[in-house]
Design a protein around this motif. Structure first.
Motif, PDB file in Angstrom:
ATOM      1  N   GLU A 259      26.801 -28.022  15.176  1.00  0.00           N
ATOM      2  CA  GLU A 259      25.447 -28.096  14.647  1.00  0.00           C
ATOM      3  C   GLU A 259      24.471 -27.575  15.697  1.00  0.00           C
ATOM      4  OE1 GLU A 259      24.937 -32.210  13.658  1.00  0.00           O
ATOM      5  OE2 GLU A 259      25.855 -31.988  11.695  1.00  0.00           O
ATOM      6  N   ASP A 260      23.520 -26.773  15.285  1.00  0.00           N
ATOM      7  CA  ASP A 260      22.479 -26.257  16.176  1.00  0.00           C
ATOM      8  C   ASP A 260      21.152 -26.461  15.460  1.00  0.00           C
ATOM      9  OD1 ASP A 260      20.930 -24.969  18.002  1.00  0.00           O
ATOM     10  OD2 ASP A 260      22.110 -23.126  18.059  1.00  0.00           O
ATOM     11  N   GLN A 261      20.332 -27.338  16.007  1.00  0.00           N
ATOM     12  CA  GLN A 261      19.176 -27.878  15.282  1.00  0.00           C
ATOM     13  C   GLN A 261      17.881 -27.129  15.539  1.00  0.00           C
ATOM     14  OE1 GLN A 261      18.302 -31.793  16.659  1.00  0.00           O
ATOM     15  NE2 GLN A 261      16.673 -32.146  15.204  1.00  0.00           N
ATOM     16  N   THR A 262      17.135 -26.896  14.486  1.00  0.00           N
ATOM     17  CA  THR A 262      15.726 -26.510  14.569  1.00  0.00           C
ATOM     18  C   THR A 262      14.923 -27.574  13.836  1.00  0.00           C
ATOM     19  OG1 THR A 262      16.109 -24.122  14.726  1.00  0.00           O
ATOM     20  CG2 THR A 262      13.984 -24.827  13.855  1.00  0.00           C
ATOM     21  N   GLN A 263      14.031 -28.243  14.529  1.00  0.00           N
ATOM     22  CA  GLN A 263      13.243 -29.328  13.947  1.00  0.00           C
ATOM     23  C   GLN A 263      11.986 -28.780  13.298  1.00  0.00           C
ATOM     24  OE1 GLN A 263      13.411 -32.602  13.608  1.00  0.00           O
ATOM     25  NE2 GLN A 263      15.229 -33.162  14.787  1.00  0.00           N
ATOM     26  N   GLY A 264      11.828 -29.011  11.999  1.00  0.00           N
ATOM     27  CA  GLY A 264      10.601 -28.650  11.315  1.00  0.00           C
ATOM     28  C   GLY A 264      10.717 -27.387  10.492  1.00  0.00           C
ATOM     29  N   LEU A 265      10.351 -27.510   9.221  1.00  0.00           N
ATOM     30  CA  LEU A 265      10.416 -26.371   8.308  1.00  0.00           C
ATOM     31  C   LEU A 265       9.495 -25.237   8.749  1.00  0.00           C
ATOM     32  CD1 LEU A 265      11.561 -25.248   5.674  1.00  0.00           C
ATOM     33  CD2 LEU A 265       9.745 -26.431   4.447  1.00  0.00           C
ATOM     34  N   GLU A 266       8.414 -25.578   9.468  1.00  0.00           N
ATOM     35  CA  GLU A 266       7.479 -24.540   9.909  1.00  0.00           C
ATOM     36  C   GLU A 266       8.116 -23.574  10.914  1.00  0.00           C
ATOM     37  OE1 GLU A 266       6.396 -28.291  12.357  1.00  0.00           O
ATOM     38  OE2 GLU A 266       7.315 -27.759  10.428  1.00  0.00           O
ATOM     39  N   PHE A 267       9.254 -23.990  11.499  1.00  0.00           N
ATOM     40  CA  PHE A 267       9.962 -23.124  12.446  1.00  0.00           C
ATOM     41  C   PHE A 267      11.190 -22.471  11.813  1.00  0.00           C
ATOM     42  CE2 PHE A 267       7.942 -26.506  15.027  1.00  0.00           C
ATOM     43  CZ  PHE A 267       7.044 -25.715  15.718  1.00  0.00           C
ATOM     44  N   GLY A 268      11.263 -22.523  10.485  1.00  0.00           N
ATOM     45  CA  GLY A 268      12.415 -21.964   9.790  1.00  0.00           C
ATOM     46  C   GLY A 268      12.576 -20.470   9.989  1.00  0.00           C
ATOM     47  N   LYS A 284      23.797 -23.250  12.324  1.00  0.00           N
ATOM     48  CA  LYS A 284      22.347 -23.330  12.456  1.00  0.00           C
ATOM     49  C   LYS A 284      21.762 -24.006  11.228  1.00  0.00           C
ATOM     50  CE  LYS A 284      18.555 -22.335  14.682  1.00  0.00           C
ATOM     51  NZ  LYS A 284      18.291 -22.982  15.977  1.00  0.00           N
ATOM     52  N   VAL A 285      20.980 -25.058  11.431  1.00  0.00           N
ATOM     53  CA  VAL A 285      20.330 -25.750  10.322  1.00  0.00           C
ATOM     54  C   VAL A 285      18.874 -26.000  10.661  1.00  0.00           C
ATOM     55  CG1 VAL A 285      22.466 -26.911   9.609  1.00  0.00           C
ATOM     56  CG2 VAL A 285      20.884 -28.058  11.157  1.00  0.00           C
TER      57      VAL A 285
END
Length: 291
Positions: A259-268, A284-285
């Motif tokens: 799992e490789d996390q990006t927090q927040g839909l604004e950083f999608g 990547k999620v």
């Protein structure tokens, strides 16, 4: 990301509209029989949005998610979701693996983080395949996209690892020859890597074509229009077996996941770019909401 007139197994993104992709969401309200408020469901083409009403035509492809105790919900988009099923179903159907054979698996790496509620960007199919092959006593050659991933791949069973972005065609050919050729090739890359694997195929080798990332940004690439048909054929054949076996592997630690996390839909958007240029380590999620 293509012209909408070009047919493929999934619809093209439309300018000015939300991107769609595999995701898990919590049902807040439902007027559809069989879908109840409070349930978690995964959908293959859910909008990247905090709230959405899925179109009725994709509802038959939903999967109800009831997380096992101790297993993060995010794993149901990875090892226990589409990537894991892709690997398990196709390996069972086509690999015909025999102990002592050599499997060449492309794009295998691992990094582990915990989080919940997200959109899936890239699966850990190669990682899952490496572990399946190791369980069956195969020697595994793995190619990865960075030196960091090359250091991680042996932890899940890879015996020989190289960075295909830093390895010439001739060097790759030498590696495969030295290891005695290829009995099973799991292809996530295509391009010159596929060509070299073909040149080192042993008699009765099995080549399983899962993806061709080397051509994803190529305007002249030929879309894979039959991928959905192949998936629909394998899904009912092996899915009950998968649901019985693989969650136990995850709970017992016998199947590692990435799992490789990006927090927040604004950083999608940035997360999608990281995926396209290979900066992600593992699946990547995008995390939309933490519960």
């Amino acid at each position: 990301m293509r012209d909408a007139s070009v047919q493929s197994y999934s619809p093209a993104f439309a300018l000015g509209q939300a991107i769609t992709g595999l995701g898990i969401g919590k049902v807040l309200k439902s007027e559809k029989e069989g879908i109840n408020a409070g349930e978690y469901i995964s959908l293959p083409l859910i909008e990247w949005a905090e709230y959405t009403t899925p179109p009725v035509e994709i509802l038959p492809y939903r999967e109800k998610i009831v997380p096992e105790k101790g297993v993060p919900l995010s794993v149901y988009l990875g090892a226990l979701g589409m990537p894991g099923r892709t690997a398990y179903h196709a390996w069972k159907e086509f690999a015909h693996a025999k102990q002592g054979e050599t499997a060449f698996v492309t794009t295998a790496a691992v990094k582990r983080k915990k989080f919940t509620l997200f959109f899936h960007l890239a699966g850990a199919v190669g990682l899952f395949v490496v572990q399946l092959a190791k369980m069956q006593g195969l020697k595994i050659i793995a190619s990865v996209r960075s030196s960091d991933k090359a250091k991680l791949a042996p932890s899940v069973g890879a015996d020989v690892v190289f960075n295909y972005k830093e390895t010439s065609r001739e060097q790759m050919d030498d590696i495969l020859k030295k290891e005695g050729g290829v009995d099973i090739y799991w292809d996530n890359i295509g391009g010159s890597t596929l060509d070299v694997a073909l040149g080192n195929a042993n008699s009765h080798a099995r080549f399983i074509k899962c993806g061709m990332i080397s051509g994803y940004n190529n305007k002249n690439a030929i879309p894979d229009s039959d991928k959905r048909r192949r998936r629909d054929y394998l899904y009912p054949k092996y899915n009950s077996e998968f649901n019985e076996i693989v969650p136990k592997w995850v709970l017992e630690g016998n199947m590692k996941y990435t799992e490789d996390q990006t927090q927040g839909l604004e950083f999608g958007g940035g997360a999608l770019l990281e995926l396209q240029i290979g900066k992600n380590t593992g699946k990547k999620v995008v995390v939309v909401v933490e519960e």
